[in-house]
Design a protein around this motif. Structure first.
Motif, PDB file in Angstrom:
ATOM      1  N   LEU A 379      40.481 -13.787  -4.525  1.00  0.00           N
ATOM      2  CA  LEU A 379      41.865 -13.399  -5.329  1.00  0.00           C
ATOM      3  C   LEU A 379      41.631 -13.968  -6.576  1.00  0.00           C
ATOM      4  O   LEU A 379      42.095 -13.032  -7.432  1.00  0.00           O
ATOM      5  CB  LEU A 379      42.959 -14.341  -4.749  1.00  0.00           C
ATOM      6  N   LEU A 380      41.009 -14.833  -6.924  1.00  0.00           N
ATOM      7  CA  LEU A 380      40.892 -15.494  -8.341  1.00  0.00           C
ATOM      8  C   LEU A 380      39.799 -14.407  -8.864  1.00  0.00           C
ATOM      9  O   LEU A 380      39.860 -14.193 -10.207  1.00  0.00           O
ATOM     10  CB  LEU A 380      40.152 -16.742  -8.283  1.00  0.00           C
ATOM     11  N   PHE A 381      38.645 -13.807  -8.244  1.00  0.00           N
ATOM     12  CA  PHE A 381      37.999 -12.985  -8.957  1.00  0.00           C
ATOM     13  C   PHE A 381      38.615 -11.583  -9.317  1.00  0.00           C
ATOM     14  O   PHE A 381      38.359 -11.204 -10.339  1.00  0.00           O
ATOM     15  CB  PHE A 381      36.792 -12.846  -8.203  1.00  0.00           C
ATOM     16  N   LEU A 382      39.535 -11.434  -8.312  1.00  0.00           N
ATOM     17  CA  LEU A 382      40.619 -10.195  -8.720  1.00  0.00           C
ATOM     18  C   LEU A 382      41.125 -10.419 -10.055  1.00  0.00           C
ATOM     19  O   LEU A 382      41.485  -9.687 -11.020  1.00  0.00           O
ATOM     20  CB  LEU A 382      41.552  -9.917  -7.786  1.00  0.00           C
ATOM     21  N   ILE A 383      41.505 -11.822 -10.307  1.00  0.00           N
ATOM     22  CA  ILE A 383      42.405 -12.001 -11.423  1.00  0.00           C
ATOM     23  C   ILE A 383      41.412 -11.955 -12.622  1.00  0.00           C
ATOM     24  O   ILE A 383      41.809 -11.432 -13.821  1.00  0.00           O
ATOM     25  CB  ILE A 383      42.757 -13.548 -11.558  1.00  0.00           C
ATOM     26  N   ILE A 384      40.197 -12.336 -12.438  1.00  0.00           N
ATOM     27  CA  ILE A 384      39.236 -12.129 -13.615  1.00  0.00           C
ATOM     28  C   ILE A 384      38.961 -10.475 -13.828  1.00  0.00           C
ATOM     29  O   ILE A 384      38.814 -10.100 -15.217  1.00  0.00           O
ATOM     30  CB  ILE A 384      37.974 -12.998 -13.259  1.00  0.00           C
ATOM     31  N   ALA A 385      38.930  -9.833 -12.660  1.00  0.00           N
ATOM     32  CA  ALA A 385      38.605  -8.579 -12.877  1.00  0.00           C
ATOM     33  C   ALA A 385      39.838  -7.947 -13.846  1.00  0.00           C
ATOM     34  O   ALA A 385      39.745  -6.836 -14.515  1.00  0.00           O
ATOM     35  CB  ALA A 385      38.582  -7.718 -11.578  1.00  0.00           C
ATOM     36  N   VAL A 386      41.286  -8.260 -13.454  1.00  0.00           N
ATOM     37  CA  VAL A 386      42.382  -7.777 -14.269  1.00  0.00           C
ATOM     38  C   VAL A 386      42.128  -8.242 -15.982  1.00  0.00           C
ATOM     39  O   VAL A 386      42.354  -7.325 -16.613  1.00  0.00           O
ATOM     40  CB  VAL A 386      43.539  -8.628 -13.731  1.00  0.00           C
ATOM     41  N   ALA A 387      41.672  -9.371 -15.974  1.00  0.00           N
ATOM     42  CA  ALA A 387      41.479  -9.828 -17.276  1.00  0.00           C
ATOM     43  C   ALA A 387      40.179  -8.762 -17.693  1.00  0.00           C
ATOM     44  O   ALA A 387      40.395  -8.451 -18.944  1.00  0.00           O
ATOM     45  CB  ALA A 387      40.695 -11.097 -17.441  1.00  0.00           C
ATOM     46  N   GLY A 388      39.457  -8.244 -16.956  1.00  0.00           N
ATOM     47  CA  GLY A 388      38.306  -7.242 -17.598  1.00  0.00           C
ATOM     48  C   GLY A 388      39.188  -6.022 -17.870  1.00  0.00           C
ATOM     49  O   GLY A 388      38.654  -5.663 -19.065  1.00  0.00           O
ATOM     50  N   PHE A 389      40.079  -5.392 -16.974  1.00  0.00           N
ATOM     51  CA  PHE A 389      40.682  -4.482 -17.571  1.00  0.00           C
ATOM     52  C   PHE A 389      41.408  -4.831 -19.045  1.00  0.00           C
ATOM     53  O   PHE A 389      41.492  -3.713 -19.698  1.00  0.00           O
ATOM     54  CB  PHE A 389      41.558  -3.947 -16.623  1.00  0.00           C
ATOM     55  N   GLY A 390      41.998  -5.782 -19.232  1.00  0.00           N
ATOM     56  CA  GLY A 390      42.439  -6.037 -20.360  1.00  0.00           C
ATOM     57  C   GLY A 390      41.500  -6.144 -21.657  1.00  0.00           C
ATOM     58  O   GLY A 390      41.980  -5.406 -22.600  1.00  0.00           O
ATOM     59  N   ILE A 391      40.286  -6.630 -21.222  1.00  0.00           N
ATOM     60  CA  ILE A 391      39.265  -6.397 -22.305  1.00  0.00           C
ATOM     61  C   ILE A 391      38.924  -5.110 -22.717  1.00  0.00           C
ATOM     62  O   ILE A 391      38.904  -4.626 -23.835  1.00  0.00           O
ATOM     63  CB  ILE A 391      38.078  -7.226 -21.794  1.00  0.00           C
ATOM     64  N   LEU A 392      38.847  -4.269 -21.463  1.00  0.00           N
ATOM     65  CA  LEU A 392      38.624  -2.899 -21.460  1.00  0.00           C
ATOM     66  C   LEU A 392      39.680  -2.031 -22.584  1.00  0.00           C
ATOM     67  O   LEU A 392      39.183  -1.583 -23.454  1.00  0.00           O
ATOM     68  CB  LEU A 392      38.374  -2.230 -20.268  1.00  0.00           C
ATOM     69  N   ALA A 393      40.893  -2.345 -22.328  1.00  0.00           N
ATOM     70  CA  ALA A 393      41.876  -1.745 -23.139  1.00  0.00           C
ATOM     71  C   ALA A 393      41.622  -2.313 -24.299  1.00  0.00           C
ATOM     72  O   ALA A 393      41.917  -1.498 -25.649  1.00  0.00           O
ATOM     73  CB  ALA A 393      43.352  -2.062 -22.431  1.00  0.00           C
ATOM     74  N   THR A 394      41.642  -3.481 -24.517  1.00  0.00           N
ATOM     75  CA  THR A 394      41.626  -4.130 -26.200  1.00  0.00           C
ATOM     76  C   THR A 394      40.380  -3.472 -26.803  1.00  0.00           C
ATOM     77  O   THR A 394      40.181  -3.103 -28.207  1.00  0.00           O
ATOM     78  CB  THR A 394      41.456  -5.590 -25.941  1.00  0.00           C
ATOM     79  N   PHE A 395      39.246  -3.578 -26.101  1.00  0.00           N
ATOM     80  CA  PHE A 395      37.976  -2.744 -26.704  1.00  0.00           C
ATOM     81  C   PHE A 395      38.158  -1.537 -27.105  1.00  0.00           C
ATOM     82  O   PHE A 395      37.791  -1.134 -28.124  1.00  0.00           O
ATOM     83  CB  PHE A 395      36.905  -3.102 -25.713  1.00  0.00           C
ATOM     84  N   PHE A 396      38.852  -0.625 -26.308  1.00  0.00           N
ATOM     85  CA  PHE A 396      38.936   0.618 -26.404  1.00  0.00           C
ATOM     86  C   PHE A 396      39.945   0.940 -27.794  1.00  0.00           C
ATOM     87  O   PHE A 396      39.652   1.598 -28.677  1.00  0.00           O
ATOM     88  CB  PHE A 396      39.699   1.450 -25.432  1.00  0.00           C
ATOM     89  N   MET A 397      40.968  -0.014 -28.071  1.00  0.00           N
ATOM     90  CA  MET A 397      41.727   0.135 -29.137  1.00  0.00           C
ATOM     91  C   MET A 397      40.822  -0.358 -30.260  1.00  0.00           C
ATOM     92  O   MET A 397      40.955   0.196 -31.495  1.00  0.00           O
ATOM     93  CB  MET A 397      42.868  -1.009 -28.906  1.00  0.00           C
ATOM     94  N   ILE A 398      39.929  -1.384 -30.222  1.00  0.00           N
ATOM     95  CA  ILE A 398      38.948  -1.637 -31.422  1.00  0.00           C
ATOM     96  C   ILE A 398      38.146  -0.572 -31.686  1.00  0.00           C
ATOM     97  O   ILE A 398      37.875  -0.428 -32.727  1.00  0.00           O
ATOM     98  CB  ILE A 398      38.438  -3.119 -30.887  1.00  0.00           C
ATOM     99  N   VAL A 399      37.748   0.034 -30.627  1.00  0.00           N
ATOM    100  CA  VAL A 399      36.829   1.123 -31.042  1.00  0.00           C
ATOM    101  C   VAL A 399      37.323   2.194 -31.696  1.00  0.00           C
ATOM    102  O   VAL A 399      37.055   2.826 -32.857  1.00  0.00           O
ATOM    103  CB  VAL A 399      36.084   1.533 -29.621  1.00  0.00           C
ATOM    104  N   VAL A 400      38.735   2.572 -31.145  1.00  0.00           N
ATOM    105  CA  VAL A 400      39.365   3.635 -31.956  1.00  0.00           C
ATOM    106  C   VAL A 400      39.524   3.009 -33.411  1.00  0.00           C
ATOM    107  O   VAL A 400      39.456   3.778 -34.565  1.00  0.00           O
ATOM    108  CB  VAL A 400      40.825   3.892 -31.287  1.00  0.00           C
ATOM    109  N   GLU A 401      40.082   1.962 -33.652  1.00  0.00           N
ATOM    110  CA  GLU A 401      40.381   1.274 -34.833  1.00  0.00           C
ATOM    111  C   GLU A 401      39.287   1.488 -35.935  1.00  0.00           C
ATOM    112  O   GLU A 401      39.381   1.588 -36.892  1.00  0.00           O
ATOM    113  CB  GLU A 401      40.790   0.074 -34.696  1.00  0.00           C
TER     114      GLU A 401
END
Ligand SMILES: Nc1ncnc2c1ncn2[C@@H]1O[C@H](COP(=O)(O)OP(=O)(O)O)[C@@H](O)[C@H]1O
Ligand SMILES: [Mg+2]
Lengths: 518, 253
Positions: A379-401
């Motif tokens: 369960l907790l690793f799933l939380i970190i995986a969710v955080a991973g998707f957060g990083i993914l989204a943020t990074f995509f935004m940064i790449v676009v920026e």
């Protein structure tokens, strides 16, 4: 070079990315805390369970037990003598404990164990859980003068001193009663005088039903409770006490009896046509292992006495029987192999023996703890995986920026791999920062977990580890370096993994399109 | 201070060496399966030591051509030669090196990296071209050269400023300093004054002319402004996807 420079600059100027890794931090911290508490809890449980149970337990289901334990032991040594470092034979019998408390009879169902004081500590932890310090090093079924549970203020005074005082008090009470009776009814004064002192256990005034076999009562007239005792018995602390909270929410123990009191045990004898043996014992100590299951069901006395009471001695040959043989194996011995070898020697279709390792006995409990740890980890690793998707989204935004800057870098001769590594190292750095903060936070939390628990108790009024359920004075924790390593590696891995896609996108970006990007 | 050997100056006068040659370049964009031809057989040369101007109306394909010359994009047909070496289909690493080391590019919108200060922006090409270790070993040297470049464009006092803290003219100066950092053979300038007011634009042009005259820098200047083109040594006009070559006066007439 520019990669690291830009990567650090992005880290310093893009706080949103830092926000996105807070979840990594929290996930890592929680994983570390949960794992170390679970590890501590499970180690404590293993330690206790293993300590309480011997490595190998051979139980006989016949009510008369197995005759000639020495002969059995010889056979056992033939099978697995190299691994055995200790052995002890004992008698286990279900029994009913009767305690006289304020004129009422309190009955409890207990597991009555007749043990060999010399060898029992070789196979399992026993002495260390007794209250009297001297009994902890060498068990004695003789009542001690005093000095029980020296570091427990609430524990009532016990031992011979208490016993004498109690007997004196009861005698005075009986005399007073007799005097009053004599005044009221002079005719019966003679009988009152003769029956009064003849009561054996002054606290046990209830006569047992007729079917009970009174086989070993000490002759009433000769027994002086102020200087003599019945056979000694050690009670599991929860069999004769109750733990509850007072109005101020403090935990208090109430003892129905204490070392120095007499109790009555009723248990079946060993004959095929079983009868109940009703025997008085004097409590000589109490047993507190911290496992409420054990503390509320066990009572111990001397093996030879229990064998006598139950008629487990063959009158002709004087061979004694036992119900249980416990083995202690050398460290590192393969428990299951030894068990299987013993099962082959004593096949179940011939012998009514149940041969188990301690893990077999506690299997469901251990498995439950393990399962719980595994599920929590997932369960907790799933939380970190969710955080991973957060990083993914943020990074995509940064790449676009940063599209135009990526174009610029390529116009200045940066390779696709170079641009990619900016974002990969950015992810790596965020992973390290996030999980590093989580690591520190988690370790600090674990280090101060008991203070934090007290604080939470103060704030919420809710006890984290209820001492009426757990006998832990504090929350046990164990930090396995290996756990830290894989939690860190997992978190950093997820952060890198989440930055791979945006980094690839940045690397593949067409320079002209990037330069023309508005 | 002169970064270019006297030889360059001589070459200018002798009017000989060809730095960059484009042969029969075709390039079209595809939008929703409709082909939009932009370049249709462009033949074109840049001679060492000269300022070559490329004029044309907005949307005529000047930037497209420049991107091809800078190997940021690939032509559909035709060849581009840099000092006799075919560069348009060279391996990726060669093209990266070509952009990093052999040419310098300046853009209409400066394209400075906003997170870096002026001097870091100037250092960027060196950082990109060298490995981290190599850069670290020669960082003092590189820093000195970056300061010299900033001084050359008159921006040394702004070295620590971020692009956001600079005016358009200052940013373009920083971009020029960056383009000169690796001592390029050729400077490609895509409407360097296009985003500046007339006066600032003239200052930038003056700076570029000085660089050409004093240091013998070869410049390809892209512009839509006829008056700028006039001052160049050579001038090409972009029309209908092709180039007409001649002396500036003739073309503008
Ligand atoms: N990615 C693209 N897709 C389609 N058309 C494009 C694209 N990029 C440029 N064009 C078109 O190509 C033509 C030339 O553009 P450009 O080279 O930028 O002209 P200039 O720099 O001379 O103003 C313009 O008509 C423009 O609309
Ligand atoms: Mg343009």
């Amino acid at each position: 070079m520019y990669r690291w420079l830009l990567c650090f600059r992005y880290l310093r100027t893009r706080y949103i990315a830092l926000a996105s890794i807070i979840s990594v931090t929290l996930g890592v911290a929680t994983l570390i805390v949960v794992n170390s508490v679970m590890a501590g809890f499970s180690a404590e449980m293993h330690e206790r369970l293993h300590g309480l149970a011997s490595d190998i337990l051979i139980e006989c289901h016949a009510s008369g037990g197995m005759p000639d334990p020495e002969g059995h032991l010889e056979e056992i040594m033939k099978v697995c003598g190299d691994d055995v470092v200790g052995s002890s034979a004992s008698v286990h019998v279900p029994a009913m404990l009767g305690i006289d408390f304020n004129g009422q009879l309190i009955t409890r169902h207990v597991n009555f164990v007749g043990l060999d004081p010399k060898t029992y500590d070789d196979v399992s932890h026993f002495g260390r859980y007794l209250l009297h310090p001297e009994n902890q090093s060498q068990v004695s079924f003789q009542l001690r003068e005093d000095g029980f549970a020296p570091n427990r203020e609430q524990f009532p005074s016990s031992g011979w001193g208490y016993r004498r005082a109690r007997v004196a008090y009861e005698r005075a009470l009986a005399e007073e009663q007799a005097r009053i009776d004599a005044l009221r009814n002079p005719a019966s004064s003679i009988t009152a005088e003769t029956t009064g002192p003849s009561e054996t256990g002054p606290s046990l005034t209830i006569s047992p039903p007729q079917i009970f076999e009174q086989n070993n009562e000490v002759a009433a007239s000769e027994f002086d409770p102020a200087v003599e005792q019945f056979p000694g018995i050690i009670l599991g602390i929860s069999t004769s006490s109750s733990r509850m909270r007072d109005e101020d929410n403090n935990v208090r123990d109430h003892y129905y009896c204490r070392p120095g009191d007499d109790v009555r045990m009723m248990f079946p004898n060993a004959s095929d046509n079983a009868k109940v043996v009703n025997q008085k014992f004097t409590v000589v100590d109490m047993y507190e292992s911290g496992m409420s299951e054990y503390d509320s069901t066990f009572a111990f006395c001397r093996l030879d006495q229990l064998q006598e009471f139950r008629g487990m001695i063959d009158p002709a040959s004087q061979v004694r029987s036992v119900t249980t043989i416990q083995l202690k194996l050398a460290a590192g011995a393969d428990l299951n192999a030894v068990r299987d070898a013993l099962r082959r020697r004593f096949p179940p279709n011939v012998y009514a023996y149940n041969i188990q390792t301690w893990r077999d006995m506690q299997g469901p409990l251990l498995a439950a703890v393990k399962l719980e740890t595994t599920i929590l980890n997932i369960l907790l690793f799933l939380i970190i995986a969710v955080a991973g998707f957060g990083i993914l989204a943020t990074f995509f935004m940064i790449v676009v920026e940063k599209t135009r800057d990526i174009g610029t870098l390529k116009a200045l001769g940066a390779s696709g791999g170079g641009v990619m590594s900016i974002f990969l190292s950015y992810g790596l750095l965020l992973g390290f920062v996030g999980s590093g903060a989580g690591l520190i936070g988690g370790l600090v939390f674990v280090d101060h977990i008991n203070e934090i628990a007290t604080l939470i108790e103060k704030i919420t009024g809710q006890e984290v580890f209820d001492p009426t359920v757990y006998y832990f004075t504090e929350i046990p924790t164990i930090i396995h370096p290996f756990t830290l390593v894989w939690v860190m590696a997992g978190a950093v891995g997820i952060a890198i993994f989440a930055s791979v896609l945006p980094a690839l996108r940045a690397a593949r970006m067409h320079p002209v399109k990037a330069l023309r990007f508005e | 201070m002169s970064f270019y050997p006297l030889l360059n100056q001589m070459a200018k006068n002798m009017n000989s060496e060809t730095v960059l040659r484009a042969q029969d370049i075709y390039k079209s964009y595809h939008k929703d399966r409709i082909e939009v031809p932009v370049l249709r057989g462009v033949d074109f040369e840049v001679t060492a030591g000269l300022v070559t101007a490329l004029v044309g109306r907005s949307g005529s394909g000047k930037s497209t051509l420049m991107h091809l010359l800078a190997t940021l994009d690939q032509p559909d047909r035709g060849e581009i030669h840099f000092q006799g070496e075919r560069i348009d289909d060279a391996p990726r690493s060669r093209r990266d090196r070509y952009r990093n080391h052999d040419i310098g590019i300046i853009f209409q919108f400066y394209h400075l990296l906003p997170e870096l200060s002026a001097i870091e922006n100037v250092l960027a090409p060196t950082m990109i071209g060298k490995s981290a270790w190599n850069f670290f070993r020669h960082r003092k040297e590189a820093k000195r050269r970056a300061e010299a470049m900033l001084d050359r464009v008159g921006l040394l006092h702004r070295a620590a400023h971020k692009p956001a803290e600079m005016s358009g003219g200052e940013m373009q100066r920083a971009a020029i300093a960056r383009a000169l950092m690796t001592d390029p053979t050729l400077l490609l300038a895509d409407e360097p004054t296009g985003n500046l007011d007339t006066e600032t634009g003239l200052e930038i042009l003056k700076l570029l002319t000085e660089l050409n005259q004093d240091d013998g820098l070869t410049i390809l200047m892209i512009t839509h402004d006829n008056s700028i083109a006039e001052s160049a040594d050579r001038c090409h006009r972009m029309q209908d996807g092709q180039l007409q070559q001649g002396m500036p006066e003739l073309l503008i007439a």
